[in-house]
Enzyme design. Structure first.
Site, PDB file in Angstrom:
ATOM      1  N   LYS A 111      20.204  -2.307 -54.465  1.00 11.36           N
ATOM      2  CA  LYS A 111      20.863  -2.421 -55.772  1.00 11.36           C
ATOM      3  C   LYS A 111      21.539  -1.099 -56.138  1.00 11.36           C
ATOM      4  O   LYS A 111      22.655  -1.089 -56.640  1.00 11.36           O
ATOM      5  CB  LYS A 111      19.856  -2.808 -56.862  1.00 11.36           C
ATOM      6  N   LYS A 193      22.059 -12.586 -46.290  1.00 13.65           N
ATOM      7  CA  LYS A 193      21.051 -13.621 -46.552  1.00 13.65           C
ATOM      8  C   LYS A 193      21.632 -14.734 -47.428  1.00 13.65           C
ATOM      9  O   LYS A 193      22.409 -14.450 -48.339  1.00 13.65           O
ATOM     10  CB  LYS A 193      19.895 -12.924 -47.287  1.00 13.65           C
ATOM     11  N   LYS A 196      20.580 -17.278 -53.777  1.00 17.13           N
ATOM     12  CA  LYS A 196      20.870 -18.033 -55.001  1.00 17.13           C
ATOM     13  C   LYS A 196      21.988 -17.381 -55.783  1.00 17.13           C
ATOM     14  O   LYS A 196      22.723 -18.019 -56.490  1.00 17.13           O
ATOM     15  CB  LYS A 196      19.700 -18.000 -55.958  1.00 17.13           C
TER      16      LYS A 196
END
Ligand code: ATP
Ligand code: LTN
Length: 331
Positions: A111, A193, A196
């Site tokens: 992040k 990956k 969502k």
């Protein structure tokens, strides 16, 4: 019977990655282990979530747990916030975690590297809360996808540190990461990956996607110019990802799928992958619909919370006495 625990953080709709990397294994293991499965709704709010959408995602996630085959008679299914002991132990675990350890967590480092602004302190201390989730229940095993392994490893370090400092208190848990399916990749960018939070939505299959959309996403998955169905993650990452997805669902070994496709094109292969995925997701969606209509979710959560609280309460009591912050026994 050994105990197993895991959680999912429905910051969005659950994906095929969540199903193949985690959820499916919870279902497989529930006959063999004492299973605790929860929705990590506190972990969800480490980043802003639109409240109405979050509420819907939480309910959908529980319904999908049940639709995928988790059985409330066999597994304890609950919401993280229904067991306050987890958050309380979370604070105590924070007090036993070093800043340096948290700085080294890949999820946090990623992040920062992406230059994300306004990372919350909740995000920074996410791992000790996760450790508390696990240690509250003395879980022996924690089935997770590859990306969560580091957090379980930190949990082990924290448990050992605490046990050394205060005397035997926690079971030291082990992460369980499946050999195939632990990292399902994006269909549009197989170096990432399947997530969502995929901005384009095209690379990610959601368990509640319309089946026509699922088919379209698979048919337009990124492949390569090799024109050969082969498992080679380095040079054919898109095809290898589709092979993993198919093998995970059907149980057919990857080699055998490749052998069947010798001399055949990608179109035919993708069509079979789409058939297999649509059949699996179609079954889940049919059960999901029944569950949503049955109204059993509240009852499942209430029963689950009662059972979970009983275990977590005893553990927190023990911890508080060990560290000297409790004078009388809590009722
Ligand atoms: P995000 O996609 O937003 O990064 P997430 O899906 O990783 O979130 P969770 O929903 O909490 O976060 O993950 C639940 C479980 O699903 C974890 O055990 C995680 O490792 C696993 N998982 C998530 N994505 C994948 C994936 N693409 N392949 C395999 N397992 C996955
Ligand atoms: N951090 C996990 C969700 C999670 C979890 C847990 C998983 C929270 N607490 C305890 C296993 C055990 C994630 O983002 N997937």
């Amino acid at each position: 019977m050994k105990r197993m625990l895991s959680g999912i953080k429905p910051t969005g709709q659950l994906t095929l990655g969540n199903y193949l990397g985690a959820l499916r294994h919870f279902v497989e293991y529930q006959d063999e282990y004492e299973m605790f499965v929860f929705i990590a709704n506190l972990h969800c709010v480490t980043e802003y979530q639109e409240p109405a959408q979050l509420k819907k995602n939480l309910k959908d996630a529980i319904a999908l747990y049940l639709a995928c085959g988790l059985d409330p008679e066999k597994s304890v299914i609950f919401l993280q916030t229904d067991v306050m002991e987890q958050a309380q132990l979370g604070f105590i675990m924070m007090c036993n975690t070093y800043m340096g350890e948290l700085n080294r967590m890949t999820q946090f480092k990623d992040k920062c590297a992406k230059g994300e602004k306004n990372i919350t302190s909740g995000m920074f201390v996410y791992p000790p809360l996760m450790a508390a989730d696990i240690l509250c229940y003395d879980a022996d095993y924690v089935p997770v996808g590859e990306d969560q392994k580091q957090h379980v490893e930190l949990t082990r370090d924290l448990a050992i540190r605490f046990n050394n400092k205060y005397g035997e208190t926690f079971t030291v848990p082990e992460p369980l990461v499946a050999k195939v399916g632990a990292r399902i990749m994006s269909l549009q960018d197989p170096s990432k990956k399947m997530s969502k939070s995929d901005e384009t939505n095209k690379g990610c299959i959601y368990l509640l996607d319309d089946l026509a959309v699922v088919r379209k996403k698979i048919m337009s998955a990124v492949t390569d110019m090799c024109a050969c169905v082969r498992y080679d993650k380095e040079n054919q990452s898109g095809i290898s990802n589709l092979l993993e997805i198919m093998s995970c669902i059907t149980g057919e070994p990857i080699d055998s799928i490749c052998a069947r496709y010798e001399g055949k094109g990608y179109g035919e292969f993708k069509k079979e992958v789409a058939d297999v995925v649509c059949e699996e997701i179609g079954k889940i969606q049919a059960r999901y619909k029944e569950i949503m209509e049955s109204g059993i979710i509240e009852k499942v959560l209430e029963d689950g919370a009662k059972k979970a609280r009983y275990v977590a309460h005893k553990k927190l009591d023990k911890v508080q006495r060990k560290i000297g912050i409790e004078i009388r026994k809590r009722s």
